[in-house]
Design a protein around this motif. Structure first.
Motif, short mmCIF file in Angstrom:
data_model
loop_
_atom_site.label_atom_id
_atom_site.label_comp_id
_atom_site.label_asym_id
_atom_site.label_seq_id
_atom_site.Cartn_x
_atom_site.Cartn_y
_atom_site.Cartn_z
N GLU A 46 0.86 -1.16 0.09
CA GLU A 46 0.09 0.02 0.15
C GLU A 46 0.74 1.18 0.02
N VAL A 47 0.42 2.31 -0.71
CA VAL A 47 1.31 3.45 -0.73
C VAL A 47 0.91 4.32 0.31
N VAL A 48 1.88 4.65 1.34
CA VAL A 48 1.82 5.67 2.24
C VAL A 48 2.49 6.82 2.16
N VAL A 49 2.09 7.72 3.04
CA VAL A 49 2.86 8.94 2.94
C VAL A 49 3.61 9.30 4.05
N ILE A 50 4.79 9.13 4.27
CA ILE A 50 5.79 9.45 5.37
C ILE A 50 7.00 9.62 4.61
N HIS A 51 7.99 10.70 5.37
CA HIS A 51 9.52 11.13 4.66
C HIS A 51 10.12 10.01 4.92
N ASP A 52 10.70 9.50 6.02
CA ASP A 52 11.79 8.51 6.17
C ASP A 52 11.45 7.12 5.86
N PRO A 53 12.55 6.22 5.58
CA PRO A 53 12.16 4.96 5.23
C PRO A 53 11.96 4.25 6.47
N TYR A 54 12.36 5.06 7.81
CA TYR A 54 12.20 4.39 9.15
C TYR A 54 11.17 5.27 9.85
N LEU A 55 10.30 4.58 10.85
CA LEU A 55 9.26 5.11 11.53
C LEU A 55 9.82 5.87 12.59
N ASP A 56 11.28 5.70 13.12
CA ASP A 56 12.10 6.14 14.30
C ASP A 56 11.62 7.79 14.62
N ARG A 57 12.04 8.58 13.63
CA ARG A 57 11.79 10.12 13.90
C ARG A 57 10.63 10.71 13.94
N THR A 58 9.41 10.18 13.28
CA THR A 58 8.33 10.77 13.24
C THR A 58 7.27 10.26 13.91
N THR A 59 7.62 8.79 14.40
CA THR A 59 6.15 8.38 14.85
C THR A 59 6.79 7.57 16.22
N GLU A 60 5.77 6.96 16.96
CA GLU A 60 6.10 6.35 18.20
C GLU A 60 6.56 5.13 18.07
N ALA A 61 6.69 4.60 16.73
CA ALA A 61 7.18 3.17 16.65
C ALA A 61 8.63 3.35 16.09
N ARG A 62 9.37 2.19 15.85
CA ARG A 62 10.78 1.99 15.37
C ARG A 62 10.86 0.91 14.24
N GLY A 63 11.53 1.22 13.27
CA GLY A 63 12.01 0.12 12.43
C GLY A 63 11.30 0.69 10.99
N PRO A 64 11.71 -0.19 9.92
CA PRO A 64 11.32 0.33 8.35
C PRO A 64 10.09 0.46 8.45
N VAL A 65 9.44 1.30 7.57
CA VAL A 65 8.05 1.59 7.25
C VAL A 65 7.68 0.20 6.34
N GLU A 66 8.55 -0.31 5.45
CA GLU A 66 8.14 -1.42 4.59
C GLU A 66 8.02 -2.64 5.38
#
Length: 262
Positions: A46-66
């Motif tokens: 699914e196509v999602v909108v987020i800048h980094d390939p990792y969740l760490d900086r902008t979300t409360e989770a960690r790890g790769p978006v993919e």
């Protein structure tokens, strides 16, 4: 002189949590010309909108978006966004469809730096279904990705190569222009610190449209507006709009900024 267009970068990242539906809703209320955002693929494509390939900086989770499915990403909250989760491209496209704004979508790569297989096909399908395909400009710092989008007739040449500062330093302006022309890309985007009258004139003599990114702060915005750049992205679209209005009314600019010699 044609009016310089303003794009709200990541939905206005200085003003609101970047790439959040909150930021996009606020941007939709502004008389900007474009809204800029970034796209990745989830584990289930699914196509999602987020800048980094990792969740760490902008979300409360960690790890790769993919690494997460869309259902799992729905449980990941963005930092400081009042409960917003990672939005989908379909949600962003639906939000802006009633507005006059163009979408300015940056193609991102995965956590290992590799392009997502089938990304162009996937987001083209989403945009077509939303009726926003013809109102989308494609950008990328990866020239091969920009060239791939250019070769897809569905995007009708609405493609911009964003030239990174290291690339410009290594290749020089003439080298970057040569690479853009060789790939057929009709427009390039330069960092605001690399923009001056000579650079803009050189790009235009080569037949390229020229834009600017990282345009933040009153002095920098005034400088870019004074150059007559075609379009720029800014994290503070409210300030940019006010300064463009000042320019259109003939109010004198604040002097003092000096662009680097290239």
């Amino acid at each position: 002189m044609t009016m310089t267009l303003i794009a709200s970068h990541r939905g206005g990242a200085i003003l609101w949590p970047e790439n959040s539906l909150t930021a996009f809703r606020r941007t939709a209320e502004l008389p900007v010309d474009q809204v800029e955002f970034d796209v990745h693929l989830s584990a289930d494509g699914e196509v999602v909108v987020i800048h980094d390939p990792y969740l760490d900086r902008t979300t409360e989770a960690r790890g790769p978006v993919e690494a997460l499915t869309l259902a799992e990403l729905r449980q990941v909250r963005l930092k400081g966004a009042g409960g917003d989760t990672v939005p989908t491209l379909a949600e962003v496209a639906a939000l802006f469809r009633p507005t006059p704004l163009m979408l300015r979508m940056e193609l991102k790569t995965g956590a290992d730096g590799s392009p997502y297989p089938g990304l162009l096909e996937r987001f083209a399908a989403v945009l077509a279904q939303a009726g926003m395909l013809e109102r989308t400009v494609i950008t990328s710092f990866r020239l091969p990705l920009a060239a791939e989008a250019l070769a897809d007739e569905r995007f009708d040449g609405r493609v911009i190569w964003l030239v990174s500062r290291p690339c410009l330093r290594d290749a020089g302006l003439e080298g970057a222009i040569g690479a853009a022309l060789a790939s057929g890309v009709p427009a390039i985007g330069l960092h605001s610190a690399d923009c001056n009258a000579r650079a803009v004139a050189t790009c235009r003599r080569a037949g390229l449209s020229v834009g600017a990114w990282a345009v933040n702060g009153a002095e920098v915005i005034r400088h870019i507006l004074g150059l007559g750049i075609d379009v720029f992205t800014t994290d503070d679209p409210v300030e940019a709009l006010a300064l463009r209005q000042d320019q259109s009314m003939g109010r004198p600019p604040v002097t003092g900024i000096r662009a680097p010699v290239m």
